[in-house]
Scaffold this motif. Structure first.
Motif, PDB file in Angstrom:
ATOM      1  N   ILE A  88     102.331   6.801 -54.817  1.00  0.00           N
ATOM      2  CA  ILE A  88     103.665   7.298 -54.441  1.00  0.00           C
ATOM      3  C   ILE A  88     104.050   6.702 -53.091  1.00  0.00           C
ATOM      4  CG2 ILE A  88     105.090   9.331 -54.036  1.00  0.00           C
ATOM      5  CD1 ILE A  88     101.757   9.932 -55.631  1.00  0.00           C
ATOM      6  N   PRO A  89     104.967   5.723 -53.044  1.00  0.00           N
ATOM      7  CA  PRO A  89     105.332   5.108 -51.765  1.00  0.00           C
ATOM      8  C   PRO A  89     105.940   6.099 -50.790  1.00  0.00           C
ATOM      9  CG  PRO A  89     106.063   3.743 -53.612  1.00  0.00           C
ATOM     10  CD  PRO A  89     105.628   5.060 -54.183  1.00  0.00           C
ATOM     11  N   GLU A  90     105.516   6.023 -49.534  1.00  0.00           N
ATOM     12  CA  GLU A  90     106.144   6.774 -48.448  1.00  0.00           C
ATOM     13  C   GLU A  90     107.156   5.907 -47.714  1.00  0.00           C
ATOM     14  OE1 GLU A  90     102.706   9.903 -47.114  1.00  0.00           O
ATOM     15  OE2 GLU A  90     102.584   7.895 -46.293  1.00  0.00           O
ATOM     16  N   ALA A  91     107.040   4.590 -47.890  1.00  0.00           N
ATOM     17  CA  ALA A  91     107.983   3.636 -47.296  1.00  0.00           C
ATOM     18  C   ALA A  91     108.012   2.404 -48.173  1.00  0.00           C
ATOM     19  CB  ALA A  91     107.549   3.269 -45.873  1.00  0.00           C
ATOM     20  N   LEU A  92     109.186   1.813 -48.338  1.00  0.00           N
ATOM     21  CA  LEU A  92     109.344   0.602 -49.142  1.00  0.00           C
ATOM     22  C   LEU A  92     109.907  -0.517 -48.274  1.00  0.00           C
ATOM     23  CD1 LEU A  92     110.768   2.098 -52.455  1.00  0.00           C
ATOM     24  CD2 LEU A  92     108.513   1.051 -52.139  1.00  0.00           C
ATOM     25  N   ASN A  93     109.386  -1.723 -48.474  1.00  0.00           N
ATOM     26  CA  ASN A  93     109.815  -2.891 -47.716  1.00  0.00           C
ATOM     27  C   ASN A  93     110.373  -3.924 -48.684  1.00  0.00           C
ATOM     28  OD1 ASN A  93     109.932  -5.170 -45.892  1.00  0.00           O
ATOM     29  ND2 ASN A  93     107.927  -5.778 -46.690  1.00  0.00           N
ATOM     30  N   PRO A 112     104.056  -0.351 -47.417  1.00  0.00           N
ATOM     31  CA  PRO A 112     103.062  -0.365 -46.340  1.00  0.00           C
ATOM     32  C   PRO A 112     102.351   0.962 -46.165  1.00  0.00           C
ATOM     33  CG  PRO A 112     105.303  -0.390 -45.455  1.00  0.00           C
ATOM     34  CD  PRO A 112     105.419  -0.605 -46.916  1.00  0.00           C
ATOM     35  N   ARG A 113     102.997   2.040 -46.582  1.00  0.00           N
ATOM     36  CA  ARG A 113     102.365   3.355 -46.601  1.00  0.00           C
ATOM     37  C   ARG A 113     102.652   4.016 -47.945  1.00  0.00           C
ATOM     38  NH1 ARG A 113     100.776   6.085 -41.557  1.00  0.00           N
ATOM     39  NH2 ARG A 113     100.439   7.833 -42.974  1.00  0.00           N
ATOM     40  N   ALA A 114     101.632   4.690 -48.477  1.00  0.00           N
ATOM     41  CA  ALA A 114     101.818   5.399 -49.741  1.00  0.00           C
ATOM     42  C   ALA A 114     100.769   6.501 -49.836  1.00  0.00           C
ATOM     43  CB  ALA A 114     101.689   4.438 -50.924  1.00  0.00           C
ATOM     44  N   ARG A 115     100.988   7.415 -50.779  1.00  0.00           N
ATOM     45  CA  ARG A 115      99.996   8.418 -51.138  1.00  0.00           C
ATOM     46  C   ARG A 115      99.423   8.060 -52.506  1.00  0.00           C
ATOM     47  NH1 ARG A 115     102.429  12.697 -52.444  1.00  0.00           N
ATOM     48  NH2 ARG A 115     104.592  11.990 -52.191  1.00  0.00           N
ATOM     49  N   ILE A 116      98.192   8.473 -52.745  1.00  0.00           N
ATOM     50  CA  ILE A 116      97.567   8.173 -54.025  1.00  0.00           C
ATOM     51  C   ILE A 116      96.972   9.435 -54.617  1.00  0.00           C
ATOM     52  CG2 ILE A 116      95.297   7.594 -53.059  1.00  0.00           C
ATOM     53  CD1 ILE A 116      95.167   5.317 -55.157  1.00  0.00           C
ATOM     54  N   ASP A 164     106.123   9.942 -31.628  1.00  0.00           N
ATOM     55  CA  ASP A 164     106.687  11.177 -32.174  1.00  0.00           C
ATOM     56  C   ASP A 164     107.219  10.974 -33.593  1.00  0.00           C
ATOM     57  OD1 ASP A 164     108.069  12.343 -29.025  1.00  0.00           O
ATOM     58  OD2 ASP A 164     106.070  12.536 -29.887  1.00  0.00           O
ATOM     59  N   HIS A 165     107.578   9.737 -33.905  1.00  0.00           N
ATOM     60  CA  HIS A 165     108.109   9.453 -35.246  1.00  0.00           C
ATOM     61  C   HIS A 165     106.984   9.390 -36.273  1.00  0.00           C
ATOM     62  CE1 HIS A 165     111.975   7.451 -33.500  1.00  0.00           C
ATOM     63  NE2 HIS A 165     111.860   8.725 -33.219  1.00  0.00           N
ATOM     64  N   GLY A 166     105.886   8.743 -35.929  1.00  0.00           N
ATOM     65  CA  GLY A 166     104.709   8.650 -36.780  1.00  0.00           C
ATOM     66  C   GLY A 166     104.940   7.873 -38.059  1.00  0.00           C
ATOM     67  N   ARG A 167     103.901   7.848 -38.912  1.00  0.00           N
ATOM     68  CA  ARG A 167     103.979   7.316 -40.277  1.00  0.00           C
ATOM     69  C   ARG A 167     104.205   5.821 -40.342  1.00  0.00           C
ATOM     70  NH1 ARG A 167     101.549  11.104 -42.623  1.00  0.00           N
ATOM     71  NH2 ARG A 167     102.434  10.634 -44.651  1.00  0.00           N
ATOM     72  N   GLY A 168     103.607   5.057 -39.439  1.00  0.00           N
ATOM     73  CA  GLY A 168     103.732   3.609 -39.491  1.00  0.00           C
ATOM     74  C   GLY A 168     102.520   2.958 -40.148  1.00  0.00           C
ATOM     75  N   ALA A 169     102.481   1.636 -40.125  1.00  0.00           N
ATOM     76  CA  ALA A 169     101.360   0.869 -40.661  1.00  0.00           C
ATOM     77  C   ALA A 169     101.297  -0.468 -39.942  1.00  0.00           C
ATOM     78  CB  ALA A 169     101.504   0.662 -42.171  1.00  0.00           C
ATOM     79  N   VAL A 170     100.104  -1.043 -39.888  1.00  0.00           N
ATOM     80  CA  VAL A 170      99.888  -2.348 -39.265  1.00  0.00           C
ATOM     81  C   VAL A 170      99.144  -3.235 -40.252  1.00  0.00           C
ATOM     82  CG1 VAL A 170      98.869  -3.613 -37.339  1.00  0.00           C
ATOM     83  CG2 VAL A 170      99.732  -1.292 -36.977  1.00  0.00           C
ATOM     84  N   GLY A 193     109.679   1.513 -43.592  1.00  0.00           N
ATOM     85  CA  GLY A 193     109.204   0.292 -44.237  1.00  0.00           C
ATOM     86  C   GLY A 193     109.673  -0.984 -43.585  1.00  0.00           C
ATOM     87  N   THR A 194     110.490  -0.911 -42.556  1.00  0.00           N
ATOM     88  CA  THR A 194     110.993  -2.114 -41.894  1.00  0.00           C
ATOM     89  C   THR A 194     109.871  -2.811 -41.126  1.00  0.00           C
ATOM     90  OG1 THR A 194     113.178  -1.119 -41.636  1.00  0.00           O
ATOM     91  CG2 THR A 194     112.672  -3.027 -40.256  1.00  0.00           C
ATOM     92  N   PRO A 195     109.648  -4.116 -41.381  1.00  0.00           N
ATOM     93  CA  PRO A 195     108.580  -4.814 -40.680  1.00  0.00           C
ATOM     94  C   PRO A 195     109.046  -5.395 -39.346  1.00  0.00           C
ATOM     95  CG  PRO A 195     109.493  -6.243 -42.366  1.00  0.00           C
ATOM     96  CD  PRO A 195     110.243  -4.939 -42.451  1.00  0.00           C
ATOM     97  N   GLN A 196     108.146  -5.391 -38.383  1.00  0.00           N
ATOM     98  CA  GLN A 196     108.391  -6.011 -37.088  1.00  0.00           C
ATOM     99  C   GLN A 196     107.247  -6.972 -36.800  1.00  0.00           C
ATOM    100  OE1 GLN A 196     108.953  -3.334 -33.716  1.00  0.00           O
ATOM    101  NE2 GLN A 196     107.868  -4.770 -32.377  1.00  0.00           N
ATOM    102  N   GLU A 197     107.566  -8.278 -36.673  1.00  0.00           N
ATOM    103  CA  GLU A 197     106.546  -9.281 -36.381  1.00  0.00           C
ATOM    104  C   GLU A 197     106.243  -9.270 -34.882  1.00  0.00           C
ATOM    105  OE1 GLU A 197     106.621 -13.097 -38.651  1.00  0.00           O
ATOM    106  OE2 GLU A 197     108.671 -12.487 -39.110  1.00  0.00           O
ATOM    107  N   GLU A 198     104.976  -9.117 -34.542  1.00  0.00           N
ATOM    108  CA  GLU A 198     104.559  -9.091 -33.151  1.00  0.00           C
ATOM    109  C   GLU A 198     104.456 -10.506 -32.599  1.00  0.00           C
ATOM    110  OE1 GLU A 198     104.049  -6.492 -31.098  1.00  0.00           O
ATOM    111  OE2 GLU A 198     104.838  -5.201 -32.696  1.00  0.00           O
ATOM    112  N   ASP A 199     105.055 -10.735 -31.424  1.00  0.00           N
ATOM    113  CA  ASP A 199     104.982 -12.052 -30.791  1.00  0.00           C
ATOM    114  C   ASP A 199     103.591 -12.340 -30.246  1.00  0.00           C
ATOM    115  OD1 ASP A 199     107.677 -12.531 -31.305  1.00  0.00           O
ATOM    116  OD2 ASP A 199     108.308 -11.552 -29.450  1.00  0.00           O
ATOM    117  N   VAL A 200     102.922 -11.306 -29.757  1.00  0.00           N
ATOM    118  CA  VAL A 200     101.573 -11.463 -29.207  1.00  0.00           C
ATOM    119  C   VAL A 200     100.592 -10.753 -30.136  1.00  0.00           C
ATOM    120  CG1 VAL A 200     100.068 -11.043 -27.239  1.00  0.00           C
ATOM    121  CG2 VAL A 200     102.487 -11.561 -26.868  1.00  0.00           C
ATOM    122  N   LEU A 201      99.700 -11.527 -30.746  1.00  0.00           N
ATOM    123  CA  LEU A 201      98.748 -10.960 -31.686  1.00  0.00           C
ATOM    124  C   LEU A 201      97.549 -10.370 -30.949  1.00  0.00           C
ATOM    125  CD1 LEU A 201     100.456 -12.862 -33.517  1.00  0.00           C
ATOM    126  CD2 LEU A 201      98.358 -13.301 -34.800  1.00  0.00           C
TER     127      LEU A 201
END
Length: 281
Positions: A88-93, A112-116, A164-170, A193-201
């Motif tokens: 069950i997706p919690e976020a869709l990208n 990127p996040r889901a429940r199973i 405070d928002h929580g529920r992200g993924a990396v 589900g919105t992705p953000q590309e990190e400039d510094v890995l």
């Protein structure tokens, strides 16, 4: 994509080499990857039927009805593997990423996040937990495009730097293409589900080799991560659980390493049918 029969055929018809891979670890472990021909495969926009097993999208969940039999080296009989899995997706990208400049290989992190929810009848076990859903697709074989890659994913309490928002993924993804060029990325997904590309890995964190001497590595704060457990240890592939820190947060990550040079080795190709049988039904 790892089918020895598909590789030997020259890859003209992927639907003729379809399989549902099921890996259950721990007590009651099972492993199935039975390949089936086009005649017993059907699909539409929401449903994929592979022999006796079915994958369907219900609108709010991906439901997988498993009717398979396991395959064990040196064991002449097979055990039933039957049950239902709901993701069950919690976020869709909606955005897919190209892994090479020509766009021959693409990766899409669908959820990127889901429940199973897992309800197995054979073996008898069930649980609920966190999940993830992605897809790889392309116009050439993996070994034509890559030598090696390493991937990891972790659920995060943070969302774009706002705890405070929580529920992200990396998700961290890197490897070496067949032409010798390297690629690497670190993506942080918000709760929508919105992705953000990190400039510094984060720095590279080496991990100990597996028993098959598969090289593993990941990305982590201060370049340090430790292996909690190695779940899959094969000649060309490893899957592990890690304890690490990413972007200042302690996380548990799932990590995978894949060596395509090893996969293409004739000895490995000779061994694969014993692990991946082909059935007419």
């Amino acid at each position: 994509m790892f089918s020895p029969y598909y590789k030997k055929s020259g890859r003209p018809d992927p639907v003729n080499h379809s399989a549902l891979n099921v890996a259950l670890y721990g007590p009651g472990a099972r492993w199935t990857m039975t390949e089936r021909p086009r005649e017993v495969v059907s699909r539409d926009a929401d449903t994929l039927i592979i022999g006796p097993s079915t994958v369907r999208w219900t609108g709010d969940a991906l439901e997988i009805d498993i009717v398979e039999r396991d395959k064990r080296l040196g064991i002449p009989w097979q055990r039933n593997v039957r049950g239902k899995v709901r993701v069950i997706p919690e976020a869709l990208n909606a955005r897919a990423f190209s892994l090479d400049p020509q766009g021959r290989h693409r990766w899409h992190c669908l959820a990127p996040r889901a429940r199973i929810e897992v309800d197995m009848k054979q073996p008898g076990l069930s649980w609920k937990g966190s999940a993830y859903l992605d897809s790889n697709f392309g116009s050439e074989s993996l070994e034509e495009g890559f030598r090696v890659w390493h991937w990891s994913r972790a659920h995060s309490r943070h969302d774009g730097g706002q705890p405070d928002h929580g529920r992200g993924a990396v998700v961290c993804y890197e490897g070496i293409r067949r032409d010798g060029s390297a690629f690497a990325s670190a993506l942080r997904f918000g709760r929508d589900g919105t992705p953000q590309e990190e400039d510094v890995l984060p720095p590279v964190a080496p991990l100990p080799n597996t028993l098959w001497q598969m090289e593993r590595k990941t990305r982590a704060d201060r370049g340090h991560a430790s292996v909690i457990r190695t779940w899959e240890d094969a000649p060309f592939y490893a899957r592990s659980t890690l304890s690490t820190r990413l972007f200042g947060e302690p996380v548990v990550a799932v990590q995978e390493s894949l060596d395509l040079d090893r996969f293409a080795n004739p000895v490995v190709q000779f061994m694969l049918p014993y692990r991946m049988p082909r059935s007419p039904t």
